[in-house]
Write a protein that holds these residues in place. Sequence first.
Motif, PDB file in Angstrom:
ATOM      1  N   LYS A   1      -1.147  -7.474  16.277  1.00  0.00           N
ATOM      2  CA  LYS A   1      -1.268  -8.931  16.136  1.00  0.00           C
ATOM      3  C   LYS A   1      -1.058  -9.320  14.673  1.00  0.00           C
ATOM      4  O   LYS A   1      -1.644  -8.709  13.778  1.00  0.00           O
ATOM      5  N   HIS A   2      -0.250 -10.331  14.488  1.00  0.00           N
ATOM      6  CA  HIS A   2       0.063 -10.783  13.135  1.00  0.00           C
ATOM      7  C   HIS A   2      -0.748 -12.034  12.821  1.00  0.00           C
ATOM      8  O   HIS A   2      -0.791 -12.974  13.599  1.00  0.00           O
ATOM      9  N   ILE A   3      -1.401 -12.028  11.674  1.00  0.00           N
ATOM     10  CA  ILE A   3      -2.165 -13.203  11.235  1.00  0.00           C
ATOM     11  C   ILE A   3      -1.342 -13.915  10.158  1.00  0.00           C
ATOM     12  O   ILE A   3      -1.058 -13.342   9.103  1.00  0.00           O
ATOM     13  N   LEU A   4      -0.975 -15.149  10.453  1.00  0.00           N
ATOM     14  CA  LEU A   4      -0.174 -15.932   9.512  1.00  0.00           C
ATOM     15  C   LEU A   4      -1.095 -16.603   8.502  1.00  0.00           C
ATOM     16  O   LEU A   4      -1.851 -17.516   8.851  1.00  0.00           O
ATOM     17  N   VAL A   5      -1.030 -16.137   7.262  1.00  0.00           N
ATOM     18  CA  VAL A   5      -1.849 -16.742   6.204  1.00  0.00           C
ATOM     19  C   VAL A   5      -1.101 -17.946   5.642  1.00  0.00           C
ATOM     20  O   VAL A   5      -0.004 -18.280   6.091  1.00  0.00           O
ATOM     21  N   ARG A   6      -1.690 -18.588   4.613  1.00  0.00           N
ATOM     22  CA  ARG A   6      -1.024 -19.739   4.008  1.00  0.00           C
ATOM     23  C   ARG A   6      -0.518 -19.429   2.601  1.00  0.00           C
ATOM     24  O   ARG A   6       0.029 -20.293   1.929  1.00  0.00           O
ATOM     25  N   HIS A   7      -0.749 -18.212   2.157  1.00  0.00           N
ATOM     26  CA  HIS A   7      -0.258 -17.771   0.842  1.00  0.00           C
ATOM     27  C   HIS A   7      -0.341 -16.245   0.876  1.00  0.00           C
ATOM     28  O   HIS A   7      -1.331 -15.697   1.342  1.00  0.00           O
ATOM     29  N   GLU A   8       0.705 -15.578   0.361  1.00  0.00           N
ATOM     30  CA  GLU A   8       0.750 -14.113   0.492  1.00  0.00           C
ATOM     31  C   GLU A   8      -0.415 -13.414  -0.204  1.00  0.00           C
ATOM     32  O   GLU A   8      -0.822 -12.325   0.204  1.00  0.00           O
ATOM     33  N   GLN A   9      -0.938 -14.022  -1.260  1.00  0.00           N
ATOM     34  CA  GLN A   9      -2.093 -13.391  -1.921  1.00  0.00           C
ATOM     35  C   GLN A   9      -3.251 -13.251  -0.937  1.00  0.00           C
ATOM     36  O   GLN A   9      -3.964 -12.242  -0.922  1.00  0.00           O
ATOM     37  N   ALA A  10      -3.408 -14.260  -0.087  1.00  0.00           N
ATOM     38  CA  ALA A  10      -4.478 -14.219   0.910  1.00  0.00           C
ATOM     39  C   ALA A  10      -4.247 -13.087   1.904  1.00  0.00           C
ATOM     40  O   ALA A  10      -5.204 -12.475   2.396  1.00  0.00           O
ATOM     41  N   ALA A  11      -2.972 -12.786   2.209  1.00  0.00           N
ATOM     42  CA  ALA A  11      -2.675 -11.699   3.146  1.00  0.00           C
ATOM     43  C   ALA A  11      -3.191 -10.374   2.585  1.00  0.00           C
ATOM     44  O   ALA A  11      -3.817  -9.579   3.291  1.00  0.00           O
ATOM     45  N   THR A  12      -2.934 -10.158   1.292  1.00  0.00           N
ATOM     46  CA  THR A  12      -3.382  -8.896   0.697  1.00  0.00           C
ATOM     47  C   THR A  12      -4.912  -8.833   0.629  1.00  0.00           C
ATOM     48  O   THR A  12      -5.497  -7.795   0.903  1.00  0.00           O
ATOM     49  N   HIS A  13      -5.549  -9.955   0.296  1.00  0.00           N
ATOM     50  CA  HIS A  13      -7.020  -9.932   0.221  1.00  0.00           C
ATOM     51  C   HIS A  13      -7.641  -9.756   1.611  1.00  0.00           C
ATOM     52  O   HIS A  13      -8.680  -9.102   1.756  1.00  0.00           O
ATOM     53  N   ALA A  14      -7.015 -10.352   2.620  1.00  0.00           N
ATOM     54  CA  ALA A  14      -7.544 -10.208   3.981  1.00  0.00           C
ATOM     55  C   ALA A  14      -7.431  -8.748   4.419  1.00  0.00           C
ATOM     56  O   ALA A  14      -8.384  -8.164   4.958  1.00  0.00           O
ATOM     57  N   ALA A  15      -6.272  -8.143   4.162  1.00  0.00           N
ATOM     58  CA  ALA A  15      -6.079  -6.726   4.509  1.00  0.00           C
ATOM     59  C   ALA A  15      -7.056  -5.861   3.720  1.00  0.00           C
ATOM     60  O   ALA A  15      -7.629  -4.897   4.239  1.00  0.00           O
ATOM     61  N   ASP A  16      -7.277  -6.234   2.476  1.00  0.00           N
ATOM     62  CA  ASP A  16      -8.185  -5.513   1.583  1.00  0.00           C
ATOM     63  C   ASP A  16      -9.631  -5.608   2.102  1.00  0.00           C
ATOM     64  O   ASP A  16     -10.342  -4.599   2.189  1.00  0.00           O
ATOM     65  N   GLY A  17     -10.044  -6.820   2.483  1.00  0.00           N
ATOM     66  CA  GLY A  17     -11.399  -7.009   3.004  1.00  0.00           C
ATOM     67  C   GLY A  17     -11.630  -6.137   4.228  1.00  0.00           C
ATOM     68  O   GLY A  17     -12.649  -5.445   4.349  1.00  0.00           O
ATOM     69  N   TYR A  18     -10.637  -6.142   5.124  1.00  0.00           N
ATOM     70  CA  TYR A  18     -10.730  -5.300   6.322  1.00  0.00           C
ATOM     71  C   TYR A  18     -10.843  -3.835   5.925  1.00  0.00           C
ATOM     72  O   TYR A  18     -11.679  -3.093   6.467  1.00  0.00           O
ATOM     73  N   ALA A  19     -10.015  -3.406   4.971  1.00  0.00           N
ATOM     74  CA  ALA A  19     -10.020  -2.003   4.550  1.00  0.00           C
ATOM     75  C   ALA A  19     -11.377  -1.615   3.966  1.00  0.00           C
ATOM     76  O   ALA A  19     -11.902  -0.535   4.235  1.00  0.00           O
ATOM     77  N   ARG A  20     -11.971  -2.504   3.179  1.00  0.00           N
ATOM     78  CA  ARG A  20     -13.270  -2.196   2.569  1.00  0.00           C
ATOM     79  C   ARG A  20     -14.367  -2.114   3.624  1.00  0.00           C
ATOM     80  O   ARG A  20     -15.300  -1.333   3.502  1.00  0.00           O
ATOM     81  N   ALA A  21     -14.260  -2.955   4.647  1.00  0.00           N
ATOM     82  CA  ALA A  21     -15.303  -2.958   5.671  1.00  0.00           C
ATOM     83  C   ALA A  21     -15.153  -1.778   6.625  1.00  0.00           C
ATOM     84  O   ALA A  21     -16.140  -1.222   7.097  1.00  0.00           O
ATOM     85  N   SER A  22     -13.896  -1.376   6.900  1.00  0.00           N
ATOM     86  CA  SER A  22     -13.659  -0.377   7.947  1.00  0.00           C
ATOM     87  C   SER A  22     -13.323   1.005   7.409  1.00  0.00           C
ATOM     88  O   SER A  22     -13.440   2.001   8.119  1.00  0.00           O
ATOM     89  N   GLY A  23     -12.859   1.066   6.158  1.00  0.00           N
ATOM     90  CA  GLY A  23     -12.396   2.343   5.611  1.00  0.00           C
ATOM     91  C   GLY A  23     -10.975   2.684   6.013  1.00  0.00           C
ATOM     92  O   GLY A  23     -10.444   3.706   5.612  1.00  0.00           O
ATOM     93  N   LYS A  24     -10.352   1.836   6.833  1.00  0.00           N
ATOM     94  CA  LYS A  24      -8.969   2.103   7.257  1.00  0.00           C
ATOM     95  C   LYS A  24      -7.997   1.260   6.442  1.00  0.00           C
ATOM     96  O   LYS A  24      -8.363   0.190   5.951  1.00  0.00           O
ATOM     97  N   PRO A  25      -6.733   1.717   6.340  1.00  0.00           N
ATOM     98  CA  PRO A  25      -5.803   0.932   5.518  1.00  0.00           C
ATOM     99  C   PRO A  25      -5.519  -0.455   6.090  1.00  0.00           C
ATOM    100  O   PRO A  25      -5.345  -0.610   7.298  1.00  0.00           O
ATOM    101  N   GLY A  26      -5.505  -1.453   5.234  1.00  0.00           N
ATOM    102  CA  GLY A  26      -5.100  -2.799   5.621  1.00  0.00           C
ATOM    103  C   GLY A  26      -3.585  -2.902   5.498  1.00  0.00           C
ATOM    104  O   GLY A  26      -2.998  -2.259   4.640  1.00  0.00           O
ATOM    105  N   VAL A  27      -2.966  -3.696   6.371  1.00  0.00           N
ATOM    106  CA  VAL A  27      -1.506  -3.751   6.394  1.00  0.00           C
ATOM    107  C   VAL A  27      -1.018  -5.183   6.152  1.00  0.00           C
ATOM    108  O   VAL A  27      -1.525  -6.139   6.753  1.00  0.00           O
TER     109      VAL A  27
END
Lengths: 163, 585
Positions: free
Chosen positions: B55-81
């Motif tokens: 599933k693709h989440i459409l952000v409103r700015h690419e910086q937010a995409a990286t931070h969202a993936a990063d937040g997920y990675a920090r919470a789960s330990g898995k790589p954010g994409v």
Amino acid sequence: MRHIISILMENEPGALSRVVGLFAQRNYNIETLNVAPTEDPTLSRLTVTTIGDDRVIEQITKHLNKLIDVVKLVDLTEGNHIERELMLVKVKALGAARDEVKRTADIFRAQIVDVTPSLYTVQITGDAGKLDAFLQAMAPVGILEVARTGVSGIARGDKVLSL
Amino acid sequence: MALETLQGRNNVELLSGADMIARFLQDEGVEYIYGYPGGAALHIYDALFRQDKVKHILVRHEQAATHAADGYARASGKPGVVLVTSGPGATNAVTGIATAYMDSIPMVVLCGQVMSHLIGDDAFQETDIIGVTRPIVKHSFSINHPSEIPEVLKKAFYLASTGRPGPVVVDIPKDMTAPTERYEYVYPKKVKLRSYNPVSRGHTGQIKKAVELMLKAKRPVFYTGGGVVTGNASEGLTDLVQRLGFPITTTLMGIGSYPQSDRQCLGWLGMHGSYESNMAMHHADLVIAIGARFDDRVTNNTSKFCPTAKIVHVDIDPSSVSKTVRADIPIVGPAQNVVNEMISLVQGKEIAHPDALAEWWQKIDSWREERRNKLYEPSVADEPLKPQEVIEAICRQTRGEAFVTTDVGQHQMFAAQYYKFDKPNRFITSGGLGTMGFGFPAAMGIKINYPDDQVVCITGEGSYQMMMQELSTCKQYGVGVKIINLNNASLGMVRQWQDLNYKSRHAHSYMESLPDFQKLTEAYGFTALRVNTKEELEPALDRLLADKHELVFLDIYVDPREHVYPMQVPLGSMRDMLLSKTERT
């Protein structure tokens, strides 16, 4: 202290820029740099001379090792080693100086590899000190152009840097 | 045998580069990716459209995409994409890549690129993103042929998530994903890189030496960092620390790697760390550092750092060891393995100086007592709320169990100081890069993956305005994050430094013409409340947390004059601290 670090790395686009970039990024020094593919075409050998205290050199080698493209490296200055550099120099060679250049080149075991009526192109190999001394000797005659390869080196004895 | 090979051949699928990417992400088990489409990425977007597993989440700015993936990675330990297009799409992602790099967060960033025959021509939306990101990635790849895609992507995920994790960028020229060209696709279960072999265990002899020092220590302290969290070593660490009965302080990144409610935990250390942590570090005779990197916000002046301590340093990255502070016992290895080895070595052994340790604890308890209830003065009637009491109230109301993300500045320090975490992977903050704008999109990335948990973004009006466009993303996907805006109408930390170092000349640290955050939130169809007084706080928090799936925004007006204390004195030792506007050590 001056160190000579020889690196085997993947012969791939971008690998060189990662190594060079690392030096810039972490504020390390590059004195000379020399790179070419090895007998294994997937590998390049890069030799860099750098200056730093033990702590800095330790960090440099650790960070280089961390680069994914770097396969293996050695600090040649840790043991006995042979270091060589090749230099091509164009010097003025007119009148009395023409013989003087030839004599000095012989003393340094350099070769004259190209001539024109007014200049000689001299090829010389050796360690950096020898090359510097030759340039000093040629300075009064008139140096027109210098091309140096940067240091390349290899360990003495049985030690081998390979996969 | 021959028949099997033939059948194997028949099963091989022919896919376009774009379909390979979509298919690989499925096979890799990726559930969500975050991104923004654009010309060079359109083949990939079309491939994603024609499947429904990733599933693709459409952000409103690419910086937010990286931070969202990063937040997920920090919470789960898995790589954010992350998936972005070439040029501005990729450059907008740079801050998020750097954020992940500084905190060693696993992330894979797929960047579209102009067609390979145009590279170098200054083509429309062309940027050398490999060059731009080179100093802020663990590694990067360019795709040179569509058939490379499965292996390169596998390498990217492998590199991002093993050893010391980090972001990996994959640059994909548009012609590599062309729908007309199809190649064999096989999911590579494993990859090998001859030059990359992360250590799987620490040196036994070094671990033994470290344990000998630990058993003989009189004033020991554990100092543990983000490496314990990313290395899944919290459980082992907690066991080890409790067996030995030693005090422990964590870094900002290590918060929650040991339960903060436990008596042995002194809180976190460094510039705004707890008084007892910094005092204990300064007076220790043994510092056991695990998965921490002695950064300048921890050590203060390294020449005055822990003058009487021997240092054991465990880290998976050899270049972290002895980088800023020389280790007496360096141990290169994964935190989990080294901690478990240490446990087996201390098992059944007694510490040599129990009396000295008891005395050490008395000293530590006296430091604790010295500052108890002196950290800040709660507000009284008619006074503006103190940011600290707001955090304490949030912690109470969420029973210390929420995922808490922050932006950067005073509110970040207050959140770290006054929210008490007993679990790792719960306090999500940009520690190394200090990226304003991180908190809200990071919270979004976590909430999407953990919809039944409370995810609270503690922010300030400065940071929040850097990424507030993501309200629109939250609206599109119904992301129920809880936003707490500690509004002091100024860039609090900047203002604090200006108070301390620039005679209160507040150069550009105040926020004139703030928007009406309540109306702004309502414009996106969400609820927002404004809180001015203590009486309003508890009911507002009740409303905030009432429905886990509803985004609610609290605009909480707090005292702009408040400073974060303790604060280490620049160029001093660990123990040199300002304790309030009038006291110092």
